[in-house]
Design an enzyme around this catalytic site. Structure first.
Site, PDB file in Angstrom:
ATOM      1  N   ASP A   9      -4.856  10.930 -18.283  1.00  0.00           N
ATOM      2  CA  ASP A   9      -3.873  10.315 -19.646  1.00  0.00           C
ATOM      3  C   ASP A   9      -2.151   9.819 -19.327  1.00  0.00           C
ATOM      4  O   ASP A   9      -1.830  10.353 -17.970  1.00  0.00           O
ATOM      5  CB  ASP A   9      -3.778  11.336 -20.877  1.00  0.00           C
ATOM      6  CG  ASP A   9      -4.592  11.518 -21.878  1.00  0.00           C
ATOM      7  OD1 ASP A   9      -5.572  10.520 -21.677  1.00  0.00           O
ATOM      8  OD2 ASP A   9      -5.108  12.528 -21.900  1.00  0.00           O
TER       9      ASP A   9
HETATM   10  N1  URA Z   1      -8.116  16.304 -19.875  1.00  0.00           N
HETATM   11  C1  URA Z   1      -6.825  15.659 -20.816  1.00  0.00           C
HETATM   12  O1  URA Z   1      -6.970  16.383 -22.150  1.00  0.00           O
HETATM   13  N2  URA Z   1      -6.306  14.877 -20.295  1.00  0.00           N
HETATM   14  C2  URA Z   1      -6.351  14.206 -18.680  1.00  0.00           C
HETATM   15  O2  URA Z   1      -5.464  13.174 -18.569  1.00  0.00           O
HETATM   16  C3  URA Z   1      -7.091  15.280 -18.409  1.00  0.00           C
HETATM   17  C4  URA Z   1      -7.896  16.048 -19.103  1.00  0.00           C
END
Ligand code: URA
Length: 244
Positions: free
Chosen positions: A110
């Site tokens: 993310d």
């Molecule tokens: N899980 C999440 O919620 N976000 C990420 O970036 C990676 C794993």
């Protein structure tokens, strides 16, 4: 291999541009004779400079990036800068082998997640590392909004149901590392998985950092935004045998 072919394979431009770089003397190689366009080089392990910038031949390319917060893993980001702007242009412009040009991230993080991200132009490596069949463990350091308790840890280990999927997802390992800190190991990679798992146990992710993929840990000396080549033994550490 001739220098212009080597440059082309590494993403320094079209064949014509690469031939021009060699002919105009913009490329240097540490060797005893002056470089000319017809000379043949052993590409593997070759270090050369293009307009003064050193480059090491890598075919295929495997690298790690310390993803900083506020960057998107997409080539066409919607809001934040793309992680691909952190890479030198030859890595982004390598000739197209698979469906896309240049190196690609192995999975996505993310925009607000930091930490270890692998990139490559080897489609088999992407498949090997992303396939749920291979269960490559990924370790996340989670900072939570509410204090972490033993019940939450146990529920994450036992499995929680996420909104769109009736099959429970469980952490391969989970331990509280502080009152608001968890270390969570996952062997699959569903959309926003860590955030949704924490929400399922009535907590909330305030900070997320990936510290490890398989046996590969993010090195302490790789600052946010920096990248480096993976060493052959590091590919072995994640259970991958590159093509000969
Ligand atoms: N899980 C999440 O919620 N976000 C990420 O970036 C990676 C794993």
């Amino acid at each position: 291999m001739q220098l212009q072919e080597i440059l082309y394979s590494q993403g320094f431009g079209t064949r014509r541009v690469c031939a021009g770089l060699v002919q105009q003397g913009f490329v240097t190689v540490a060797c005893t004779k002056p470089v000319d366009a017809a000379m043949e080089f052993e590409a593997k392990g070759l270090v050369f400079t293009v307009q003064g910038v050193a480059w090491e031949y890598h075919e295929p390319a495997y690298l790690m990036l310390h993803k900083p917060a506020g960057t998107e893993c997409s080539q066409k980001p919607s809001t934040y800068p793309s992680i691909y702007t952190l890479l030198p242009s030859p890595l982004r412009l390598r000739p197209q082998k698979g469906p896309v040009q240049g190196v690609q991230a192995v999975g996505r993080l993310d925009q607000d997640t930091t930490g270890l991200l692998l990139l490559t132009d080897d489609g088999k490596f992407i498949h090997r590392m992303s396939s749920p069949r291979h269960h490559v463990p990924k370790v996340y350091e989670v900072t939570t909004k509410h204090p972490v308790d033993a019940t939450q840890v146990q529920r994450l280990l036992d499995g929680v149901v996420l909104d769109d999927d009736p099959v429970p997802v469980r952490a391969a390992a989970c331990e509280a590392t502080g009152t608001h800190q968890l270390r969570l190991t996952l062997t699959e990679g569903k959309y926003h998985q860590v955030k949704r798992m924490l929400a399922a146990v009535s907590n909330r992710v305030e900070g997320l950092h990936r510290s490890r993929i398989g046996e590969l840990a993010l090195p302490d000396d790789l600052a946010p935004g920096q990248w480096r080549w993976l060493q052959p033994h590091e590919l072995g550490a994640v259970g991958y045998q590159p093509p000969a």
